[in-house]
Motif scaffolding. Sequence first.
Motif, PDB file in Angstrom:
ATOM      1  N   VAL A  14      42.904  53.858  31.615  1.00 15.94           N
ATOM      2  CA  VAL A  14      42.886  55.564  32.025  1.00 15.94           C
ATOM      3  C   VAL A  14      42.875  55.578  33.546  1.00 15.94           C
ATOM      4  N   HIS A  62      46.352  55.684  39.815  1.00 12.66           N
ATOM      5  CA  HIS A  62      45.262  54.865  40.468  1.00 12.66           C
ATOM      6  C   HIS A  62      45.764  54.607  42.034  1.00 12.66           C
ATOM      7  N   ASP A  92      42.005  47.099  37.660  1.00 14.32           N
ATOM      8  CA  ASP A  92      42.539  46.778  36.387  1.00 14.32           C
ATOM      9  C   ASP A  92      42.814  45.500  36.086  1.00 14.32           C
ATOM     10  N   HIS A 138      38.201  44.984  29.835  1.00 11.47           N
ATOM     11  CA  HIS A 138      38.512  46.203  30.770  1.00 11.47           C
ATOM     12  C   HIS A 138      37.383  46.972  30.904  1.00 11.47           C
ATOM     13  N   ASN A 139      37.208  47.578  32.337  1.00 10.12           N
ATOM     14  CA  ASN A 139      36.077  48.427  32.636  1.00 10.12           C
ATOM     15  C   ASN A 139      34.676  47.949  32.602  1.00 10.12           C
ATOM     16  N   HIS A 151      34.983  47.392  37.474  1.00  9.30           N
ATOM     17  CA  HIS A 151      34.957  48.635  37.401  1.00  9.30           C
ATOM     18  C   HIS A 151      33.484  49.158  38.093  1.00  9.30           C
ATOM     19  N   HIS A 183      39.200  54.391  41.750  1.00 10.10           N
ATOM     20  CA  HIS A 183      39.781  53.961  40.319  1.00 10.10           C
ATOM     21  C   HIS A 183      38.475  54.169  39.424  1.00 10.10           C
ATOM     22  N   ASP A 191      38.534  56.608  36.000  1.00  9.24           N
ATOM     23  CA  ASP A 191      38.457  55.860  34.633  1.00  9.24           C
ATOM     24  C   ASP A 191      37.191  56.813  34.128  1.00  9.24           C
TER      25      ASP A 191
HETATM   26 ZN    ZN Z   1      40.490  50.865  35.089  1.00  7.76          ZN
END
Ligand code: ZN
Length: 160
Positions: free
Chosen positions: A2, A8, A35, A43-44, A48, A80, A84
């Motif tokens: 997301v 982004h 990402d 992810h994340n 992030h 980003h 997210d």
């Molecule tokens: Zn991301």
Amino acid sequence: MVPSPVGHALGGLIVGEVLAPSALILCAVAGVLPDVDFAWGGHNRETHSLGAAILTGLIVLAWKRSPRLAIAVTLSWATHILFDWLGSDDTPPLGVMALWPLNSNFYFADAFVFDAISRRYWLDNFFTHNAWAVAMEIAILGPPAAVLWLRRRRADRPQS
Ligand SMILES: [Zn+2]
């Protein structure tokens, strides 16, 4: 995931238009780059985080010797994390590891400003859902990016 890379990249472009108009591509890339963790299926997480944003800025500072560019890249990266955090997430743990390395908690705004990009390509609505999600990102982020771009173009034009 997301929002999509489109959203982004627009986040990075908005920062770039304000702070580093000569490095728009670099800022757009910095907006998308967190990402990269999809490549190793986590992810994340660490990418992030504000820690990763600052680290990337320091790398750019060592490379380009420009504090302004380093700040632009740090803030592009940070958009980003912000997007997210504001977006949708349907895969636990929800949210982003925003304050790593201070802690490894996941933060999630529960705001659903951006729709989740579906990777479930086998579903009937895969295409329409994602086209709609990207259209919404452009509707939200396109106008500020366009206004900043037009303003800079006007400022760059020689006065007559
Ligand atoms: Zn991301």
